[in-house]
Design a protein around this motif. Sequence first.
Motif, PDB file in Angstrom:
ATOM      1  N   GLN A  62       0.831  -1.202   0.000  1.00  0.00           N
ATOM      2  CA  GLN A  62       0.000   0.000   0.000  1.00  0.00           C
ATOM      3  C   GLN A  62       0.865   1.251   0.000  1.00  0.00           C
ATOM      4  O   GLN A  62       0.576   2.225  -0.707  1.00  0.00           O
ATOM      5  CB  GLN A  62      -0.915  -0.002   1.220  1.00  0.00           C
ATOM      6  N   TRP A  63       1.919   1.242   0.810  1.00  0.00           N
ATOM      7  CA  TRP A  63       2.818   2.402   0.865  1.00  0.00           C
ATOM      8  C   TRP A  63       3.464   2.647  -0.489  1.00  0.00           C
ATOM      9  O   TRP A  63       3.572   3.790  -0.940  1.00  0.00           O
ATOM     10  CB  TRP A  63       3.891   2.162   1.927  1.00  0.00           C
ATOM     11  N   TYR A  64       3.876   1.578  -1.146  1.00  0.00           N
ATOM     12  CA  TYR A  64       4.525   1.705  -2.450  1.00  0.00           C
ATOM     13  C   TYR A  64       3.571   2.316  -3.482  1.00  0.00           C
ATOM     14  O   TYR A  64       3.942   3.219  -4.237  1.00  0.00           O
ATOM     15  CB  TYR A  64       4.995   0.337  -2.925  1.00  0.00           C
ATOM     16  N   ILE A  65       2.322   1.840  -3.473  1.00  0.00           N
ATOM     17  CA  ILE A  65       1.347   2.362  -4.431  1.00  0.00           C
ATOM     18  C   ILE A  65       1.014   3.814  -4.121  1.00  0.00           C
ATOM     19  O   ILE A  65       0.920   4.660  -5.014  1.00  0.00           O
ATOM     20  CB  ILE A  65       0.072   1.493  -4.420  1.00  0.00           C
ATOM     21  N   ALA A  66       0.849   4.121  -2.817  1.00  0.00           N
ATOM     22  CA  ALA A  66       0.544   5.494  -2.426  1.00  0.00           C
ATOM     23  C   ALA A  66       1.686   6.430  -2.794  1.00  0.00           C
ATOM     24  O   ALA A  66       1.468   7.579  -3.189  1.00  0.00           O
ATOM     25  CB  ALA A  66       0.278   5.555  -0.923  1.00  0.00           C
ATOM     26  N   ARG A  67       2.917   5.941  -2.676  1.00  0.00           N
ATOM     27  CA  ARG A  67       4.102   6.750  -2.984  1.00  0.00           C
ATOM     28  C   ARG A  67       4.153   7.116  -4.464  1.00  0.00           C
ATOM     29  O   ARG A  67       4.676   8.172  -4.831  1.00  0.00           O
ATOM     30  CB  ARG A  67       5.354   5.970  -2.595  1.00  0.00           C
ATOM     31  N   LYS A  68       3.573   6.265  -5.307  1.00  0.00           N
ATOM     32  CA  LYS A  68       3.563   6.555  -6.735  1.00  0.00           C
ATOM     33  C   LYS A  68       2.534   7.622  -7.105  1.00  0.00           C
ATOM     34  O   LYS A  68       2.494   8.096  -8.237  1.00  0.00           O
ATOM     35  CB  LYS A  68       3.259   5.274  -7.522  1.00  0.00           C
TER      36      LYS A  68
END
Length: 749
Positions: free
Chosen positions: A436-442
């Motif tokens: 989730q963090w990775y997707i939000a970071r994008k």
Amino acid sequence: MTRPKEATTIASGAKRPAKNAAKASATKRFGTFGGVFTPCTLTILGVILFLRFGEVVGNAGILQSFLVVLISVAITSLTAISLSAVATNTRVRGGGVYYLVSRSLGVEFGGAIGLTFFGAQAVSVSMYVVGFTEAFMAAFPTINLPVWLIGSLVNLGVFACVYVGAGWTIKIQYGILAALVLSLLSFFAGALPSASWGQFVENLGPDYRTGSSFFSMFALFFPAATGIMAGANMSGDLRDPGKSIPVGTLGAIGTTSIIYLLMALMLGASASRSSLLDDPLIVKDLSFWPLLVTVGVFAATLSSALSSMMGAPRILQALARDQIFARLRTFATGSGESNEPRPAIILTAIISGLGVLAGSLDTIAPIITMCFMITYGYLNLATFYEAYTGNPSYRPTFRFSHWSTALAGTVSCVVVMFLVSPFWAILSIIGISVLQWYIARKKIEAAWGDVQSGTVFERTRLNLLRLEEDLYHPKNWRPSILALSGGAWTRPHLAVYGQWLTGGCGILTLAQIIAGEVDSRLERRASQEEALRSFIRDKELEAFPAVLVAPSLTVGIEALVQCYGIGALRPNLILMGWSSDVDRMNSIAGALRTVARLGRSIVIVRYRETTADPWVAPMGTIDVWWRGKANGHLLILLAYLFAQNDAWRGRPIRLLRMISSEAGREEATRHLESLLGDARIRATPVVVVADDFLSTIRHVSGGAAVVFLGFAPPEQGEELTFFHHTNDLMEDLPTVISVWSAGDSHLEA
């Protein structure tokens, strides 16, 4: 500051061009029985039923086996209720549970769950293939081939069936369902005469072997119950997903639950404890026609493998179409009129093949349990949010769902995860959180609405009402800045300084006033607002746009200051730029007097360009000139907020005061120190002894990065005097921020 290149905007997932959509619609030929009930039933009545359920009953006994089944059924039923509610609340496209979660909880949750659920479904194929291989080796012990080779060949065969197309695979499943029914009839026909009261009593309670427990048996059994998503995974191929998913899924759960409970009863009443624990083919040994059970085992394991091999690629295809992960774009393509996800099928077969080589049935099952528990938990959470927040768009035609059932489903999934294995539960939660963090970071922007927006709206509504009810206190003062920036792209420094002045804890609105009549300026207003919104987005400002058409600048300012905002959340600080054009002085002075009469503080920025990029803060001190508490409290607060920005960190604040006599230096210094102590702000007090303020400020602050000064709006008729005095004051200084306080902020708060 420009927007990161990896930021992506994604359209509504799984949408096809009109021509392809028409073809896809024509090929949606599966109804409730063939598209949902059959794959769900065959997946639930799979490898665990024939090869591991005897072990569950042998360890847990009849009563606790009932409990294992009932807990599993309770969790899957609650999840199926949530699934039915969400499925009947939206137009369901391909992607099954991924589509439903992403359209409810948003792209971060949906992307993380989609990838997790795809992996779980792909590894499930391995579990079913391994189960088939075990049964095959037991049925044909004379075949002297490595287990991995048989499993790999079976996996290849399942892949070939699904690669041909879902329609052909669905037809195969009807024959498999018939074989499964015959095998169950054979078991009950053979087990019933062997049943005895004594055996029933002996196996009524648990007798766990070393290393086994109730929850390890639950973890072993629960993957059998995960077949409830087999129908939802085919959502893109159903004629009426909103009708078929609830009826078919709940029907399959009810039917298979009765079968499992009867199986537990008959196994416990018909076989000894040692046979249940040591003989993985006890179901076959008890049956009236063992060959039919062998066929049933083969049919159940193969059908479950086929169902998972069909479902997993469709999840990946929908995920790839939404372009959440750029490297998955290859899997968005489909083949033929039915849009078969063949690239995704190939990847699924590779993953399941590796699982066949690497794992045993007992090793794979608990891992799958965790993945499915997380998926079910998020689906229940999505339904809970939709129902609890009262989202007006949440109008499911399935009437048996309530926020309490969804919450119970969410909590039960989390509790069971930790009871089964705290280590794997924590690891799974960390893994999904990282995704989730990775997707939000994008910073992916989805073109569909989600429940998070509704949740934020509801929370904002309640907070605004609370602000309206609570008495204002200076301790809660935060800058709510209305920046009269005009076309902000022509004066970007106003937007930049406006954001810096909020200190990351206030609200900034960039406002533009268009002079003229409303009727003739509507199109221009719309285009300017969109341009302002694009400017905010491109420069990554934390700001809102506001464009107003008014007969004049003064009228527009009056309207904005009076009406902009909602409830207690209205601008308390008006930000303007300084103009050296004397012809504009009358309108500027009129605007200043209007704002002051309306009780709003004023900030005027005279920007001195030192670099090509206004986001780069110049070197030097932040100088605040104390000339009385009328403006002084707000000056110090704004300087403090200014220094909280990353661009200004390390720039020291100086609180300066000019006095006319050396004798007063000590007292003036103590006063400044007392002010800073009460304010709890770190700054350096500086007392300057001089007579001429104009020459003193130029000498002392000429090398500062920015200078904060107080001022008073000019009275009627004093506009030119105010203009020339201010121009002279700012002439040889760096960027100057002039402040007039309405008196609503205090250092001691």
